[in-house]
Design a protein around this motif. Structure first.
Motif: not given
Length: 282
Positions: A76-83
């Motif tokens: 999902w787009h809120t989970n797109l940071s590498p970590e």
């Protein structure tokens, strides 16, 4: 019977999949198990659907080996940071009760649109999951041509873009996206392939169906799957719909019928949230 498989970069992908958006709980678990039992081998889910555990349970319930199922989920787009990509994908694998997914997609680009550095960082996190064996193939969803070009250019040869999933049905032409998929040898997967039910009520589709002894829905799916490098993932909440959707491999549309359906394209996009990319951007 016409072909049921698309060959993409040496990988056989079932052309027709089961979409699970809005399927949850026991209905999802039983639906996935039923679909696999009757012959489906392509299952599509996502973090946002909140049904990954149900999908995983349905796969476990079915008399089909995990390696015979092409399983897709999406970040999902809120989970797109590498970590967050790493963390949320590990959580997805736990919910799905599997060591790997066949295809992992960026669900929506959101803030990545216009931030090339952020896109590269997200893609690098996907590549790391691929290298670790958690993801067999890397894909995206709801990308513009500009974003697709940036993705193709950045991904390494050992983990190229494998698929792009986007809205596609008779009332939304996607010629530029299809050309891009064929030029760069990746799969184009159509979601909302029946235009949220509108295809079932279209006179042209019904008339073509009458000639073949098929429904308008079956004609629409046949039209999609008869196009090179296209797969489709219609949601089918009932057993009867799952069975009917499989009835698209015993007939073929003529060139004139394919053209008639192509001519229905009117730019009717139904899925266009505030975080969607600038679609016309090239």
């Amino acid at each position: 019977m016409t072909d049921t498989i698309q060959n993409i970069r040496g990988r056989a992908v079932p052309m027709l999949g089961l979409g699970t958006y809005k399927l949850t709980g026991q209905a999802c678990r039983e639906g996935v198990a039923h679909a696999l039992t009757m012959g489906y081998r392509h299952i599509d889910t996502a973090q946002m659907y909140k049904n990954e555990a149900d999908v995983g349970a349905g796969i476990a319930d079915a008399p089909v080996a995990r390696e015979d199922v092409f399983l897709t989920t999406k970040v999902w787009h809120t989970n797109l940071s590498p970590e967050d990509v790493r963390r949320s994908t590990e959580e997805s694998l736990q919910r799905l009760d599997t060591d790997y997914v066949d295809l992992l997609l960026i669900h929506w680009p959101a803030h990545l649109d216009g931030d090339h550095d952020a896109l590269r960082s997200t893609l690098d996190a996907f590549v790391a999951l691929h290298e670790a064996g958690h993801v067999r193939h890397i894909g995206v969803s709801n990308f513009s041509i500009r974003l697709l070009n940036q993705t193709v250019d950045h991904l390494p040869a050992e983990a190229p873009l494998f698929a792009h999933q986007a809205e596609y049905h008779p009332f939304l032409a996607q010629e530029a996206v299809l050309r891009h998929a064929r030029e760069h040898d990746y799969l184009f997967t159509a979601y909302s392939p029946l235009a949220q039910g509108d295809a079932l009520r279209n006179d042209t589709l019904q008339s073509i169906g009458d000639r073949h002894g098929k429904t308008a829905a079956q004609v629409t799916l046949r039209w999609l799957l008869q196009q090179p490098q296209v797969s489709a993932i219609p949601k089918a909440g009932s057993a009867s719909h799952r069975i009917a959707n499989l009835g698209v491999f015993d007939f073929a549309l003529s060139d004139d019928e394919m053209t008639a359906i192509h001519n229905l394209g009117r730019g009717e996009r139904r899925i266009d949230p505030a975080f969607a990319p600038a679609w016309s951007t090239t």
